[in-house]
Design a protein around this motif. Sequence first.
Motif, mmCIF file in Angstrom:
data_model
loop_
_atom_site.group_PDB
_atom_site.id
_atom_site.type_symbol
_atom_site.label_atom_id
_atom_site.label_comp_id
_atom_site.label_asym_id
_atom_site.label_seq_id
_atom_site.Cartn_x
_atom_site.Cartn_y
_atom_site.Cartn_z
ATOM 1 N N HIS A 64 40.423 9.094 45.656
ATOM 2 C CA HIS A 64 40.081 9.436 47.047
ATOM 3 C C HIS A 64 41.247 9.116 47.870
ATOM 4 O O HIS A 64 41.609 9.581 48.734
ATOM 5 C CB HIS A 64 38.783 8.546 47.323
ATOM 6 N N LYS A 109 44.134 11.136 48.769
ATOM 7 C CA LYS A 109 43.995 12.039 49.868
ATOM 8 C C LYS A 109 43.739 11.492 51.414
ATOM 9 O O LYS A 109 44.491 12.106 52.144
ATOM 10 C CB LYS A 109 42.452 12.708 49.675
ATOM 11 N N TYR A 148 40.537 5.213 53.792
ATOM 12 C CA TYR A 148 39.190 5.239 54.115
ATOM 13 C C TYR A 148 38.677 3.876 54.426
ATOM 14 O O TYR A 148 38.979 2.970 53.746
ATOM 15 C CB TYR A 148 38.347 5.936 52.838
ATOM 16 N N LEU A 187 34.299 5.472 51.631
ATOM 17 C CA LEU A 187 34.332 5.394 50.197
ATOM 18 C C LEU A 187 32.943 5.410 49.345
ATOM 19 O O LEU A 187 32.618 6.209 48.490
ATOM 20 C CB LEU A 187 35.142 4.309 49.764
ATOM 21 N N ARG A 207 31.099 8.805 49.562
ATOM 22 C CA ARG A 207 32.120 9.618 48.483
ATOM 23 C C ARG A 207 31.651 9.415 47.152
ATOM 24 O O ARG A 207 31.864 10.055 46.088
ATOM 25 C CB ARG A 207 33.715 9.807 48.908
#
Length: 109
Positions: free
Chosen positions: A26, A29, A32, A37, A40
């Motif tokens: 993650h 990309k 966060y 997080l 996700r």
Amino acid sequence: MSKFSIPVEAALKVIGGKWKVVILCHLFKDKYRTSELKRRMPNVSQKMLVQQLRELEQDGVIRRVLYHQAPPKVEYELTDYGRSLKSTMNVLCDWGEQHLQNEHLKNSF
């Protein structure tokens, strides 16, 4: 003298754990917040997510960025050292894709 008998042990000490590689995927990309997080990664507990983030931070792979505002805002991002895992993560993702295809083929009979 190193406490590891082979280098892969040192690597697994840093990125081993059920959720660390997922967190890293993650963070490759974007950066966060913990809550982003968690959204996700719905199967990880809040406690485990925070623990894994702290361990990655202690190992210098990610950094915790604190924004001094009200309310305080914290984001996690990769360090340069963490970004050096990119090619390794790509190979691992490619292998995972092949594994999923193999599992699909085994289960289709």
